[in-house]
Motif scaffolding. Structure first.
Motif, PDB file in Angstrom:
ATOM      1  N   GLU A 104       0.780  -1.109  -0.072  1.00  0.00           N
ATOM      2  CA  GLU A 104      -0.145   0.140  -0.062  1.00  0.00           C
ATOM      3  C   GLU A 104       0.861   1.203  -0.077  1.00  0.00           C
ATOM      4  O   GLU A 104       2.047   1.440   0.461  1.00  0.00           O
ATOM      5  CB  GLU A 104      -0.899   0.111   1.241  1.00  0.00           C
ATOM      6  N   GLU A 105       0.262   2.526  -0.469  1.00  0.00           N
ATOM      7  CA  GLU A 105       1.042   3.481  -0.546  1.00  0.00           C
ATOM      8  C   GLU A 105       1.593   4.030   0.901  1.00  0.00           C
ATOM      9  O   GLU A 105       2.326   4.653   0.872  1.00  0.00           O
ATOM     10  CB  GLU A 105       0.305   4.648  -1.303  1.00  0.00           C
ATOM     11  N   THR A 106       0.405   3.944   1.947  1.00  0.00           N
ATOM     12  CA  THR A 106       1.070   4.346   3.178  1.00  0.00           C
ATOM     13  C   THR A 106       2.189   3.653   3.633  1.00  0.00           C
ATOM     14  O   THR A 106       2.985   4.183   4.303  1.00  0.00           O
ATOM     15  CB  THR A 106      -0.210   4.214   4.107  1.00  0.00           C
ATOM     16  N   ASP A 107       2.320   2.449   3.342  1.00  0.00           N
ATOM     17  CA  ASP A 107       3.442   1.729   3.558  1.00  0.00           C
ATOM     18  C   ASP A 107       4.719   2.105   3.196  1.00  0.00           C
ATOM     19  O   ASP A 107       5.918   2.218   3.731  1.00  0.00           O
ATOM     20  CB  ASP A 107       3.385   0.240   3.329  1.00  0.00           C
ATOM     21  N   ARG A 108       4.561   2.588   1.659  1.00  0.00           N
ATOM     22  CA  ARG A 108       5.791   3.021   1.163  1.00  0.00           C
ATOM     23  C   ARG A 108       6.233   4.369   1.716  1.00  0.00           C
ATOM     24  O   ARG A 108       7.383   4.700   1.902  1.00  0.00           O
ATOM     25  CB  ARG A 108       5.345   3.098  -0.374  1.00  0.00           C
ATOM     26  N   ILE A 109       5.118   5.141   2.153  1.00  0.00           N
ATOM     27  CA  ILE A 109       5.353   6.592   2.538  1.00  0.00           C
ATOM     28  C   ILE A 109       6.263   6.255   3.945  1.00  0.00           C
ATOM     29  O   ILE A 109       7.065   7.085   4.307  1.00  0.00           O
ATOM     30  CB  ILE A 109       4.044   7.206   2.731  1.00  0.00           C
ATOM     31  N   VAL A 110       5.679   5.300   4.597  1.00  0.00           N
ATOM     32  CA  VAL A 110       6.484   5.119   6.131  1.00  0.00           C
ATOM     33  C   VAL A 110       7.944   4.596   5.901  1.00  0.00           C
ATOM     34  O   VAL A 110       9.021   5.272   6.420  1.00  0.00           O
ATOM     35  CB  VAL A 110       5.687   4.025   6.930  1.00  0.00           C
ATOM     36  N   GLY A 111       8.086   3.902   4.796  1.00  0.00           N
ATOM     37  CA  GLY A 111       9.661   3.652   4.553  1.00  0.00           C
ATOM     38  C   GLY A 111      10.313   4.754   4.202  1.00  0.00           C
ATOM     39  O   GLY A 111      11.703   4.814   4.672  1.00  0.00           O
ATOM     40  N   LEU A 112       9.764   5.591   3.318  1.00  0.00           N
ATOM     41  CA  LEU A 112      10.564   6.751   2.863  1.00  0.00           C
ATOM     42  C   LEU A 112      10.714   7.726   3.955  1.00  0.00           C
ATOM     43  O   LEU A 112      11.683   8.503   4.175  1.00  0.00           O
ATOM     44  CB  LEU A 112       9.835   7.558   1.703  1.00  0.00           C
ATOM     45  N   GLU A 113       9.516   7.944   4.712  1.00  0.00           N
ATOM     46  CA  GLU A 113       9.807   8.938   5.905  1.00  0.00           C
ATOM     47  C   GLU A 113      10.911   8.523   6.779  1.00  0.00           C
ATOM     48  O   GLU A 113      11.511   9.407   7.458  1.00  0.00           O
ATOM     49  CB  GLU A 113       8.477   8.748   6.830  1.00  0.00           C
ATOM     50  N   LEU A 114      11.242   7.074   6.884  1.00  0.00           N
ATOM     51  CA  LEU A 114      12.256   6.660   7.733  1.00  0.00           C
ATOM     52  C   LEU A 114      13.595   6.874   7.269  1.00  0.00           C
ATOM     53  O   LEU A 114      14.626   6.550   7.753  1.00  0.00           O
ATOM     54  CB  LEU A 114      12.131   5.349   8.233  1.00  0.00           C
ATOM     55  N   GLY A 115      13.768   7.257   6.054  1.00  0.00           N
ATOM     56  CA  GLY A 115      15.167   7.489   5.415  1.00  0.00           C
ATOM     57  C   GLY A 115      15.404   6.446   4.084  1.00  0.00           C
ATOM     58  O   GLY A 115      16.432   6.520   3.695  1.00  0.00           O
ATOM     59  N   ALA A 116      14.492   5.523   3.680  1.00  0.00           N
ATOM     60  CA  ALA A 116      14.954   4.642   2.635  1.00  0.00           C
ATOM     61  C   ALA A 116      15.006   5.277   1.558  1.00  0.00           C
ATOM     62  O   ALA A 116      14.419   6.258   1.151  1.00  0.00           O
ATOM     63  CB  ALA A 116      13.648   3.793   2.620  1.00  0.00           C
ATOM     64  N   ASP A 117      16.078   4.873   0.762  1.00  0.00           N
ATOM     65  CA  ASP A 117      16.235   5.290  -0.557  1.00  0.00           C
ATOM     66  C   ASP A 117      15.274   5.304  -1.718  1.00  0.00           C
ATOM     67  O   ASP A 117      14.994   5.839  -2.568  1.00  0.00           O
ATOM     68  CB  ASP A 117      17.738   5.164  -1.026  1.00  0.00           C
ATOM     69  N   ASP A 118      14.853   3.902  -1.310  1.00  0.00           N
ATOM     70  CA  ASP A 118      13.777   3.323  -2.497  1.00  0.00           C
ATOM     71  C   ASP A 118      12.932   2.320  -1.733  1.00  0.00           C
ATOM     72  O   ASP A 118      13.291   2.057  -0.681  1.00  0.00           O
ATOM     73  CB  ASP A 118      14.302   3.101  -3.708  1.00  0.00           C
ATOM     74  N   TYR A 119      11.779   2.015  -2.503  1.00  0.00           N
ATOM     75  CA  TYR A 119      10.989   1.038  -1.849  1.00  0.00           C
ATOM     76  C   TYR A 119      10.193   0.304  -3.146  1.00  0.00           C
ATOM     77  O   TYR A 119       9.756   0.775  -3.792  1.00  0.00           O
ATOM     78  CB  TYR A 119       9.872   1.685  -0.906  1.00  0.00           C
ATOM     79  N   LEU A 120      10.127  -1.130  -2.729  1.00  0.00           N
ATOM     80  CA  LEU A 120       9.588  -2.039  -3.779  1.00  0.00           C
ATOM     81  C   LEU A 120       8.785  -3.021  -3.004  1.00  0.00           C
ATOM     82  O   LEU A 120       9.241  -3.631  -2.085  1.00  0.00           O
ATOM     83  CB  LEU A 120      10.683  -2.783  -4.788  1.00  0.00           C
ATOM     84  N   PRO A 121       7.474  -3.072  -3.537  1.00  0.00           N
ATOM     85  CA  PRO A 121       6.559  -4.113  -3.141  1.00  0.00           C
ATOM     86  C   PRO A 121       7.058  -5.548  -3.707  1.00  0.00           C
ATOM     87  O   PRO A 121       7.560  -5.665  -4.657  1.00  0.00           O
ATOM     88  CB  PRO A 121       5.191  -3.781  -3.618  1.00  0.00           C
ATOM     89  N   LYS A 122       6.819  -6.507  -2.742  1.00  0.00           N
ATOM     90  CA  LYS A 122       6.760  -7.998  -3.125  1.00  0.00           C
ATOM     91  C   LYS A 122       5.474  -8.352  -3.786  1.00  0.00           C
ATOM     92  O   LYS A 122       4.551  -7.910  -3.251  1.00  0.00           O
ATOM     93  CB  LYS A 122       7.061  -8.916  -1.931  1.00  0.00           C
ATOM     94  N   PRO A 123       5.579  -9.088  -4.610  1.00  0.00           N
ATOM     95  CA  PRO A 123       6.672  -9.841  -5.322  1.00  0.00           C
ATOM     96  C   PRO A 123       7.262  -8.931  -6.379  1.00  0.00           C
ATOM     97  O   PRO A 123       6.357  -7.920  -7.178  1.00  0.00           O
ATOM     98  CB  PRO A 123       6.277 -11.091  -5.998  1.00  0.00           C
ATOM     99  N   CYS A 124       8.464  -8.726  -6.723  1.00  0.00           N
ATOM    100  CA  CYS A 124       9.127  -7.784  -7.391  1.00  0.00           C
ATOM    101  C   CYS A 124       9.933  -8.622  -8.637  1.00  0.00           C
ATOM    102  O   CYS A 124      10.430  -9.766  -8.443  1.00  0.00           O
ATOM    103  CB  CYS A 124       9.800  -6.727  -6.855  1.00  0.00           C
ATOM    104  N   ASN A 125       9.977  -7.829  -9.749  1.00  0.00           N
ATOM    105  CA  ASN A 125      10.794  -8.622 -10.894  1.00  0.00           C
ATOM    106  C   ASN A 125      12.340  -8.289 -10.461  1.00  0.00           C
ATOM    107  O   ASN A 125      12.718  -7.261 -10.138  1.00  0.00           O
ATOM    108  CB  ASN A 125      10.463  -7.787 -12.164  1.00  0.00           C
ATOM    109  N   PRO A 126      13.268  -9.288 -10.504  1.00  0.00           N
ATOM    110  CA  PRO A 126      14.557  -9.102 -10.329  1.00  0.00           C
ATOM    111  C   PRO A 126      15.326  -7.982 -11.211  1.00  0.00           C
ATOM    112  O   PRO A 126      16.329  -7.281 -10.538  1.00  0.00           O
ATOM    113  CB  PRO A 126      15.313 -10.392 -10.194  1.00  0.00           C
TER     114      PRO A 126
END
Length: 256
Positions: A104-126
Motif C-alpha cells: 500500500e502507498e501508506t506503507d511506502r510512505i512510512v519507509g521513505l519517511e524513515l530514510g529509505a532511498d527506495d521501496y519496492l513491493p513484493k513480489p518484484c521483478n529481479p
C-alpha cells in the motif's frame, strides 16, 4: 511469498561492468530461499553480495566490511526492517532499498519517511530491483565523482551544504542528518535556486531519468526536508510550494 516474479537468469547473462571494486550489497531477508535467489542474481551482475537473516546477521556483516547498499525486508524477526532503516539512514550510512509484501502507498510512505532511498513491493521483478539498485548507487556516487574542490560548498541563509562530504550544517554549525534521498533533493534545490521545479523535474534531478518513482515520494521527502530546515531557519521559508506548479527554493545560494 516469493520475492521474484521471474526465474533467475542463467550464466548467459553477462555481469554488469561496474569497475574493479564492485559495490557491496547486503540482502536482509529471513526467508533463505528468497535471500539466496536475490544474492545469487545480484552476484551474477557483478556485485559483492552477502545475505543476512536478521538485524544481528546484518550487524555481523557490517562489522566485517561496510556496505554500499542494503536490500532490506520489512517483516523480520526481532528488530523489523523499519527499525533497522531508521538506524541506517543518513548520508554516512549505506543506501537502503526496502522490500515488503505490504504494497500500500501508506506503507511506502512510512519507509521513505524513515530514510529509505527506495521501496519496492513484493513480489518484484529481479531486473527492476537491479535497475533500482544501480540508480540508487549512481545517485549516491555522483557528488563525490563529479564535484571538484571549487564550488563544492553551497551557502544559503546562513546554512552550508558540502557536496563532497555530503554534510548540511545549520547557521549554528550543527550537522543535520540527511538520508540519501534528502541529500539528492537538497542538492537539486541549491543548484537551481529561485526557480520553480515541477515534481517531474525533481524526480529526474534527485532520482534519475530512468526512475519510475511516483510524485508522492517527492512530496514526502520535501515534507521531511522542510521539517529539518525549519528547525534552524528562524522562521524563514526556504522551500515554497507553488500552487499547481511545483516547488521553489527561495534563498540565494553562494557557491565556493
Amino acid at each position: 511469498m516469493n520475492v521474484l516474479t521471474d526465474t533467475l537468469p542463467g550464466s548467459t547473462v553477462p555481469p554488469a561492468d561496474i569497475g574493479p571494486s564492485p559495490s557491496r550489497i547486503i540482502v536482509v531477508d529471513d526467508d533463505p530461499g528468497i535471500r539466496d535467489v536475490v544474492t545469487e542474481f545480484l552476484s551474477r551482475h557483478g556485485f559483492d553480495v552477502e545475505g543476512a537473516a536478521d538485524a544481528a546477521g546484518l550487524g555481523r556483516a557490517l562489522a566485517i566490511k561496510a556496505a554500499d547498499l542494503v536490500v532490506l525486508d520489512v517483516m523480520l524477526p526481532g528488530e523489523d526492517g523499519l527499525q533497522i532503516c531508521r538506524r541506517l539512514s543518513g548520508a554516512d550510512g549505506p543506501a537502503v532499498i526496502m522490500l515488503s509484501a505490504m504494497g500500500e502507498e501508506t506503507d511506502r510512505i512510512v519507509g521513505l519517511e524513515l530514510g529509505a532511498d527506495d521501496y519496492l513491493p513484493k513480489p518484484c521483478n529481479p531486473r527492476e530491483l537491479l535497475a533500482r539498485i544501480r540508480a540508487v548507487l549512481r545517485r549516491r556516487g555522483e557528488p563525490r565523482s563529479q564535484e571538484g574542490e571549487l564550488g563544492a560548498q553551497c551557502e544559503f541563509a546562513g546554512w552550508r551544504l558540502d557536496l563532497v562530504r555530503r554534510e548540511l550544517r545549520t547557521p549554528d554549525g550543527v550537522i543535520v542528518n540527511l538520508s540519501g534521498g534528502e541529500f539528492s533533493l537538497m542538492r537539486s534545490f541549491v543548484e537551481r535556486p529561485q526557480r520553480v521545479l515541477t515534481r517531474d523535474q525533481l524526480l529526474d534531478l534527485a532520482r534519475g531519468p530512468d526512475s519510475d518513482a511516483y510524485d508522492r515520494a517527492i512530496d514526502v521527502q520535501i515534507s521531511r526536508l522542510r521539517r529539518k530546515l525549519d528547525d534552524g531557519a528562524a522562521g524563514a521559508e526556504l522551500i515554497r510550494t507553488v500552487r499547481n506548479e511545483g516547488y521553489m527554493f527561495m534563498a540565494k545560494v553562494l557557491r565556493r
